[in-house]
Enzyme design. Structure first.
Site, PDB file in Angstrom:
ATOM      1  N   ASP A   1       1.033  -1.360  -0.040  1.00 53.24           N
ATOM      2  CA  ASP A   1      -0.381   0.229  -0.090  1.00 53.24           C
ATOM      3  C   ASP A   1       0.397   1.288  -0.013  1.00 53.24           C
ATOM      4  OD1 ASP A   1      -1.618   2.433   0.535  1.00 53.24           O
ATOM      5  OD2 ASP A   1      -2.502   0.667   2.236  1.00 53.24           O
ATOM      6  N   VAL A   2       0.639   1.915  -1.149  1.00 54.78           N
ATOM      7  CA  VAL A   2       2.217   2.953  -1.128  1.00 54.78           C
ATOM      8  C   VAL A   2       1.281   4.290  -0.251  1.00 54.78           C
ATOM      9  CG1 VAL A   2       2.686   2.859  -3.542  1.00 54.78           C
ATOM     10  CG2 VAL A   2       0.833   4.156  -2.823  1.00 54.78           C
TER      11      VAL A   2
ATOM     12  N   SER B   1      -2.307  13.255 -14.767  1.00 55.10           N
ATOM     13  CA  SER B   1      -3.583  13.245 -15.408  1.00 55.10           C
ATOM     14  C   SER B   1      -3.610  14.839 -16.410  1.00 55.10           C
ATOM     15  CB  SER B   1      -4.596  12.663 -14.303  1.00 55.10           C
ATOM     16  OG  SER B   1      -5.652  13.423 -15.175  1.00 55.10           O
TER      17      SER B   1
ATOM     18  N   TYR C   1      -9.154  14.894  -6.848  1.00 57.03           N
ATOM     19  CA  TYR C   1      -8.271  13.841  -7.567  1.00 57.03           C
ATOM     20  C   TYR C   1      -7.434  14.745  -9.035  1.00 57.03           C
ATOM     21  CZ  TYR C   1      -7.079  10.986 -11.618  1.00 57.03           C
ATOM     22  OH  TYR C   1      -6.245   9.799 -12.734  1.00 57.03           O
TER      23      TYR C   1
ATOM     24  N   LYS D   1      -3.181  15.268  -9.062  1.00 52.19           N
ATOM     25  CA  LYS D   1      -2.925  15.154  -9.641  1.00 52.19           C
ATOM     26  C   LYS D   1      -1.842  16.747 -10.285  1.00 52.19           C
ATOM     27  CE  LYS D   1      -3.418  10.985 -10.745  1.00 52.19           C
ATOM     28  NZ  LYS D   1      -2.658   9.880 -10.745  1.00 52.19           N
TER      29      LYS D   1
HETATM   30  N1  LIG Z   1      -7.362   5.061 -16.854  1.00 50.62           N
HETATM   31  C1  LIG Z   1      -7.493   6.609 -17.456  1.00 50.62           C
HETATM   32  O1  LIG Z   1      -8.095   7.331 -18.042  1.00 50.62           O
HETATM   33  C2  LIG Z   1      -6.378   7.373 -16.408  1.00 50.62           C
HETATM   34  C3  LIG Z   1      -5.716   8.823 -16.997  1.00 50.62           C
HETATM   35  C4  LIG Z   1      -4.843   9.503 -16.425  1.00 50.62           C
HETATM   36  C5  LIG Z   1      -4.241   8.875 -15.391  1.00 50.62           C
HETATM   37  N2  LIG Z   1      -4.543   8.089 -14.841  1.00 50.62           N
HETATM   38  C6  LIG Z   1      -3.962   7.528 -13.951  1.00 50.62           C
HETATM   39  O2  LIG Z   1      -2.939   6.569 -14.095  1.00 50.62           O
HETATM   40  C7  LIG Z   1      -2.804   5.651 -12.881  1.00 50.62           C
HETATM   41  C8  LIG Z   1      -2.997   4.179 -13.051  1.00 50.62           C
HETATM   42  O3  LIG Z   1      -4.934   3.711 -13.421  1.00 50.62           O
HETATM   43  P1  LIG Z   1      -5.632   2.538 -14.225  1.00 50.62           P
HETATM   44  O4  LIG Z   1      -5.909   3.906 -14.745  1.00 50.62           O
HETATM   45  O5  LIG Z   1      -4.617   1.404 -14.095  1.00 50.62           O
HETATM   46  O6  LIG Z   1      -6.293   2.375 -12.765  1.00 50.62           O
HETATM   47  P2  LIG Z   1      -7.015   1.219 -12.424  1.00 50.62           P
HETATM   48  O7  LIG Z   1      -7.895   1.689 -11.306  1.00 50.62           O
HETATM   49  O8  LIG Z   1      -6.723   0.035 -13.463  1.00 50.62           O
HETATM   50  O9  LIG Z   1      -6.002   0.834 -11.545  1.00 50.62           O
HETATM   51  C9  LIG Z   1      -5.225   1.283 -10.508  1.00 50.62           C
HETATM   52  C10 LIG Z   1      -3.982   0.471  -9.433  1.00 50.62           C
HETATM   53  O10 LIG Z   1      -3.844   0.936  -8.339  1.00 50.62           O
HETATM   54  C11 LIG Z   1      -3.514   0.164  -7.596  1.00 50.62           C
HETATM   55  N3  LIG Z   1      -3.540   0.745  -6.020  1.00 50.62           N
HETATM   56  C12 LIG Z   1      -4.962   1.161  -5.830  1.00 50.62           C
HETATM   57  N4  LIG Z   1      -4.528   1.923  -4.060  1.00 50.62           N
HETATM   58  C13 LIG Z   1      -3.171   1.101  -4.356  1.00 50.62           C
HETATM   59  C14 LIG Z   1      -2.656   1.308  -3.257  1.00 50.62           C
HETATM   60  N5  LIG Z   1      -2.922   2.444  -1.797  1.00 50.62           N
HETATM   61  N6  LIG Z   1      -0.963   1.146  -3.273  1.00 50.62           N
HETATM   62  C15 LIG Z   1      -0.814   0.666  -4.294  1.00 50.62           C
HETATM   63  N7  LIG Z   1      -1.594  -0.002  -5.459  1.00 50.62           N
HETATM   64  C16 LIG Z   1      -2.969   1.209  -5.068  1.00 50.62           C
HETATM   65  C17 LIG Z   1      -4.386  -1.104  -7.946  1.00 50.62           C
HETATM   66  O11 LIG Z   1      -5.338  -2.077  -6.891  1.00 50.62           O
HETATM   67  C18 LIG Z   1      -5.188  -1.352  -9.233  1.00 50.62           C
HETATM   68  O12 LIG Z   1      -3.667  -2.425  -9.698  1.00 50.62           O
HETATM   69  C19 LIG Z   1      -3.471   5.914 -11.858  1.00 50.62           C
HETATM   70  O13 LIG Z   1      -3.089   6.910 -10.839  1.00 50.62           O
HETATM   71  C20 LIG Z   1      -4.553   7.430 -12.686  1.00 50.62           C
HETATM   72  O14 LIG Z   1      -4.636   8.644 -11.701  1.00 50.62           O
HETATM   73  C21 LIG Z   1      -5.418   7.081 -15.350  1.00 50.62           C
END
Ligand SMILES: NC(=O)c1ccc[n+]([C@@H]2O[C@H](COP(=O)([O-])OP(=O)(O)OC[C@H]3O[C@@H](n4cnc5c(N)ncnc54)[C@H](O)[C@@H]3O)[C@@H](O)[C@H]2O)c1
Length: 248
Positions: free
Chosen positions: A62-63, A141, A155, A159
């Protein structure tokens, strides 16, 4: 192979963008420490990496927990001999209005997205300084630039914090041969965005110059570039991967 002999730690590596980043780096010969709060999903990705032919280790982390993050870096250093690349990818989303947001909603999003990025970066600095080389890539993001189209203010603010933290840390670590950059994705097809309201998504896509959602691989390739030697003279950069959503 661009990343032979390199060791990377990816947070939130169990699915979505994190998984794709792990597999993309592994295909370039990188050894991976796949960490995720969901240890089982991290384990699955580590098995996929081994099938590709690269080394991998999975850890449930957990980060938001300093002790778990410290253990992560200790294990990476002990089992793999150090950390060259850190991808601060773990993140959570929250949707809704500020008037409906509780203090806990604010704190949780800030803790995972911003404090988690700080804790992991802090824990890796000594290891990278020791090598005189390092690459940190943070997951920002487009919402951190625009204020967010569908997501909550917590959120977007987290970011925006990641963007500024990236620039500050880039200045601090440049003298040690360590670059710090961020990727700012727009709308990417993952489990996170599958819950977004359909009408909101289609209205964004209509106004998007490239007219479609991004794929995980689009973001993973941008991360690969930033951690490679090709990006050696780039630091403090926020690389948009957003189909033209934001142009700045
Ligand atoms: N999908 C998008 O459109 C998008 C756009 C902009 C930014 N992001 C960013 O990209 C990153 C990944 O997003 P995604 O779409 O793959 O999301 P996702 O929800 O599919 O994956 C996120 C992962 O992070 C893990 N996670 C959550 N809380 C955690 C914690 N406390 N400690 C460790 N791991 C944890 C989850 O278990 C999951 O495996 C995130 O930072 C998200 O904010 C995503």
């Amino acid at each position: 192979m661009r990343l032979e002999d390199k060791i990377a730690v990816v947070t939130g590596g169990g699915r979505g963008l994190g998984r794709s980043i792990c597999l993309t780096l592994a295909r370039e010969g990188c050894s991976l420490v796949v960490s995720d709060i969901d240890a089982e999903s991290a384990g699955k990705v580590a098995r996929e990496i081994k099938k590709i032919g690269s080394e991998a280790l999975a850890l449930g982390v957990d980060v938001t927990s300093r002790s778990q993050v410290d253990t992560l870096m200790r294990v990476a250093a002990k089992d793999f001999g150090g950390v060259d690349i850190l991808v601060n990818n773990a993140g959570i989303c929250w949707m809704g209005k500020v008037e409906d947001m509780t203090e806990e909603d604010w704190d949780r999003v800030m803790a995972v997205n911003l404090k988690g990025t700080f804790l992991c970066s802090k824990a890796v600095i000594k290891l990278m300084k020791g090598k005189g080389w390092g690459r940190v890539v943070n997951m920002a993001s487009a919402a951190g630039k625009t204020g967010g189209l569908l997501v909550g203010a917590n959120y977007s603010a987290s970011k925006a914090g990641v963007i500024c933290f990236t620039k500050s840390l880039a200045r601090e670590l440049a003298p040690h041969g360590i670059t710090v950059n961020a990727v700012a994705p727009g709308l990417i097809d993952t489990d996170m965005t599958r819950f977004f309201p359909k009408e909101g998504v289609s209205s964004i896509l209509k106004s998007l110059p490239l007219g479609k959602m991004g794929l995980c691989e689009d973001v993973a390739r941008a991360v690969l570039f930033l951690v490679s030697e090709d990006a050696g003279y780039i630091t403090g950069e926020i690389l948009d991967v957003n189909g033209g959503m934001v142009m700045d």
